[in-house]
Design a protein around this motif. Structure first.
Motif, PDB file in Angstrom:
ATOM      1  N   LEU A   5       0.797  -1.226   0.000  1.00 16.65           N
ATOM      2  CA  LEU A   5       0.000   0.000   0.000  1.00 16.65           C
ATOM      3  C   LEU A   5       0.828   1.273   0.000  1.00 16.65           C
ATOM      4  N   LYS A   6       2.134   1.166  -0.106  1.00 18.25           N
ATOM      5  CA  LYS A   6       2.950   2.371   0.061  1.00 18.25           C
ATOM      6  C   LYS A   6       2.505   3.493  -0.881  1.00 18.25           C
ATOM      7  N   LYS A   7       2.140   3.155  -2.107  1.00 11.80           N
ATOM      8  CA  LYS A   7       1.704   4.179  -3.062  1.00 11.80           C
ATOM      9  C   LYS A   7       0.191   4.353  -3.078  1.00 11.80           C
ATOM     10  N   LEU A   8      -0.521   3.533  -2.320  1.00 12.91           N
ATOM     11  CA  LEU A   8      -1.990   3.584  -2.309  1.00 12.91           C
ATOM     12  C   LEU A   8      -2.543   3.909  -0.931  1.00 12.91           C
ATOM     13  N   ARG A   9      -1.728   4.467  -0.048  1.00 12.48           N
ATOM     14  CA  ARG A   9      -2.175   4.623   1.337  1.00 12.48           C
ATOM     15  C   ARG A   9      -3.366   5.557   1.496  1.00 12.48           C
ATOM     16  N   ARG A  10      -3.619   6.436   0.554  1.00 16.45           N
ATOM     17  CA  ARG A  10      -4.779   7.329   0.637  1.00 16.45           C
ATOM     18  C   ARG A  10      -6.075   6.599   0.279  1.00 16.45           C
ATOM     19  N   GLN A  11      -5.969   5.352  -0.127  1.00 18.38           N
ATOM     20  CA  GLN A  11      -7.147   4.547  -0.446  1.00 18.38           C
ATOM     21  C   GLN A  11      -7.707   3.857   0.794  1.00 18.38           C
ATOM     22  N   ILE A  12      -7.045   4.032   1.944  1.00 15.02           N
ATOM     23  CA  ILE A  12      -7.446   3.387   3.195  1.00 15.02           C
ATOM     24  C   ILE A  12      -7.950   4.456   4.164  1.00 15.02           C
ATOM     25  N   ASN A  13      -9.104   4.196   4.791  1.00 14.86           N
ATOM     26  CA  ASN A  13      -9.651   5.113   5.785  1.00 14.86           C
ATOM     27  C   ASN A  13      -9.889   4.330   7.076  1.00 14.86           C
ATOM     28  N   THR A  14      -9.243   4.770   8.156  1.00 17.04           N
ATOM     29  CA  THR A  14      -9.390   4.104   9.450  1.00 17.04           C
ATOM     30  C   THR A  14     -10.242   4.903  10.434  1.00 17.04           C
ATOM     31  N   SER A  15     -10.791   6.026   9.995  1.00 11.92           N
ATOM     32  CA  SER A  15     -11.461   6.925  10.946  1.00 11.92           C
ATOM     33  C   SER A  15     -12.703   6.312  11.603  1.00 11.92           C
ATOM     34  N   ASN A  28       8.625  -3.937  13.225  1.00  8.83           N
ATOM     35  CA  ASN A  28       7.411  -4.037  12.420  1.00  8.83           C
ATOM     36  C   ASN A  28       6.184  -3.921  13.329  1.00  8.83           C
ATOM     37  N   ILE A  29       5.157  -3.247  12.839  1.00 12.62           N
ATOM     38  CA  ILE A  29       3.919  -3.051  13.596  1.00 12.62           C
ATOM     39  C   ILE A  29       2.761  -3.658  12.804  1.00 12.62           C
ATOM     40  N   ILE A  30       1.869  -4.354  13.517  1.00 10.30           N
ATOM     41  CA  ILE A  30       0.656  -4.916  12.926  1.00 10.30           C
ATOM     42  C   ILE A  30      -0.533  -4.316  13.671  1.00 10.30           C
ATOM     43  N   LEU A  31      -1.408  -3.644  12.924  1.00  4.34           N
ATOM     44  CA  LEU A  31      -2.623  -3.072  13.503  1.00  4.34           C
ATOM     45  C   LEU A  31      -3.835  -3.823  12.949  1.00  4.34           C
ATOM     46  N   PRO A  32      -4.517  -4.620  13.780  1.00  7.96           N
ATOM     47  CA  PRO A  32      -5.744  -5.280  13.320  1.00  7.96           C
ATOM     48  C   PRO A  32      -6.917  -4.301  13.374  1.00  7.96           C
ATOM     49  N   TYR A  33      -7.731  -4.300  12.333  1.00 12.56           N
ATOM     50  CA  TYR A  33      -8.879  -3.401  12.248  1.00 12.56           C
ATOM     51  C   TYR A  33     -10.135  -4.166  11.841  1.00 12.56           C
ATOM     52  N   ILE A  34     -11.244  -3.747  12.427  1.00 10.67           N
ATOM     53  CA  ILE A  34     -12.570  -4.144  11.970  1.00 10.67           C
ATOM     54  C   ILE A  34     -13.178  -2.911  11.316  1.00 10.67           C
ATOM     55  N   ASN A  35     -13.821  -3.098  10.186  1.00 14.65           N
ATOM     56  CA  ASN A  35     -14.501  -2.033   9.457  1.00 14.65           C
ATOM     57  C   ASN A  35     -13.518  -1.058   8.794  1.00 14.65           C
ATOM     58  N   LEU A  36     -12.416  -1.570   8.307  1.00 12.39           N
ATOM     59  CA  LEU A  36     -11.473  -0.744   7.554  1.00 12.39           C
ATOM     60  C   LEU A  36     -12.141  -0.365   6.239  1.00 12.39           C
ATOM     61  N   GLU A  37     -12.099   0.906   5.906  1.00 15.82           N
ATOM     62  CA  GLU A  37     -12.761   1.356   4.684  1.00 15.82           C
ATOM     63  C   GLU A  37     -11.763   1.461   3.535  1.00 15.82           C
ATOM     64  N   ILE A  38     -12.129   0.864   2.402  1.00 18.19           N
ATOM     65  CA  ILE A  38     -11.354   0.982   1.174  1.00 18.19           C
ATOM     66  C   ILE A  38     -12.096   1.962   0.277  1.00 18.19           C
ATOM     67  N   VAL A  39     -11.410   3.024  -0.108  1.00 16.18           N
ATOM     68  CA  VAL A  39     -12.006   4.065  -0.938  1.00 16.18           C
ATOM     69  C   VAL A  39     -11.522   3.863  -2.367  1.00 16.18           C
ATOM     70  N   GLY A  40     -12.444   3.725  -3.297  1.00 18.13           N
ATOM     71  CA  GLY A  40     -12.068   3.448  -4.679  1.00 18.13           C
ATOM     72  C   GLY A  40     -11.867   1.961  -4.893  1.00 18.13           C
ATOM     73  N   ASN A  41     -11.427   1.586  -6.079  1.00 14.84           N
ATOM     74  CA  ASN A  41     -11.259   0.169  -6.373  1.00 14.84           C
ATOM     75  C   ASN A  41      -9.850  -0.161  -6.872  1.00 14.84           C
ATOM     76  N   LYS A  42      -8.871   0.613  -6.467  1.00  9.43           N
ATOM     77  CA  LYS A  42      -7.500   0.359  -6.902  1.00  9.43           C
ATOM     78  C   LYS A  42      -6.822  -0.742  -6.088  1.00  9.43           C
ATOM     79  N   ILE A  43      -7.353  -1.039  -4.915  1.00 10.39           N
ATOM     80  CA  ILE A  43      -6.715  -2.037  -4.042  1.00 10.39           C
ATOM     81  C   ILE A  43      -7.259  -3.427  -4.331  1.00 10.39           C
TER      82      ILE A  43
END
Length: 184
Positions: A5-15, A28-43
């Motif tokens: 995701l380094k070049k696509l990080r703006r496609q992720i919304n965690t708010s 290294n850090i691992i963040l588990p998320y429920i309801n992670l929003e993907i904006v657009g369809n590039k991912i």
């Protein structure tokens, strides 16, 4: 599935996402998320312009600095963890902000500031995408739509996917939970 995701990080919304744990292996850090929003369809291929992922992991590699800020009541807190002894910065690192915090035990919101070199999205082989948000807890406004046992299992390190472990060159035994030191 592991997606760079380094070049696509703006496609992720965690708010509007839910997070309850932070895992670490070396720098290294691992963040588990429920309801992670993907904006657009590039991912991932999705039918609509927006999708909510039931269970997902954000993985940050070669982390130099990890800061979390949160408020509880009228008090604000800030903690920083440095990884300088494990990783020498190259100047190519990115600094970005993500929402998070313990949405269950402490009922607080949190902001993560992370200086990193690599950034990945880890999702289970069977991706659960929805056009409506996933709610792991019930509030006055919404009813939970994920069973408690699934939520608890997801936030344990037992469910970290093998492709994430492969990326980090480790096993589940090597993964530690980062103590955020949240105040009661």
């Amino acid at each position: 599935m592991l997606i760079d995701l380094k070049k696509l990080r703006r496609q992720i919304n965690t708010s509007e996402s839910y997070n309850s744990r932070v895992f670490r292996h070396k720098d290294n850090i691992i963040l588990p998320y429920i309801n992670l929003e993907i904006v657009g369809n590039k991912i991932v291929e999705i039918d609509e312009r927006k999708g909510f992922v039931k269970f997902a992991y954000l993985v940050f590699t070669k982390v130099n600095k990890f800061t979390w800020r949160y408020s509880k009541g009228t008090r604000s807190y800030e903690k920083t963890c440095y990884f300088e002894d494990l990783y020498t910065p190259t100047g190519e690192e990115v600094v970005d902000f993500f929402a998070g915090g313990d949405s269950f035990e402490y009922q607080i919101g949190c902001e993560f500031e992370i200086q990193f070199d690599g950034f990945y999205l880890g999702i289970p082989i069977q991706i659960d995408l929805a056009q409506e948000p996933w709610y792991p807890i019930s509030t006055k406004q919404v009813k939970a739509n994920i069973p408690d046992n699934e939520v608890n299992l997801f936030f344990s390190r037992k469910t970290i996917p093998k492709d994430i472990l492969g990326l980090l060159k480790c096993s589940l035994i090597d993964i530690d939970e980062l103590n955020l030191g949240l105040e009661e």
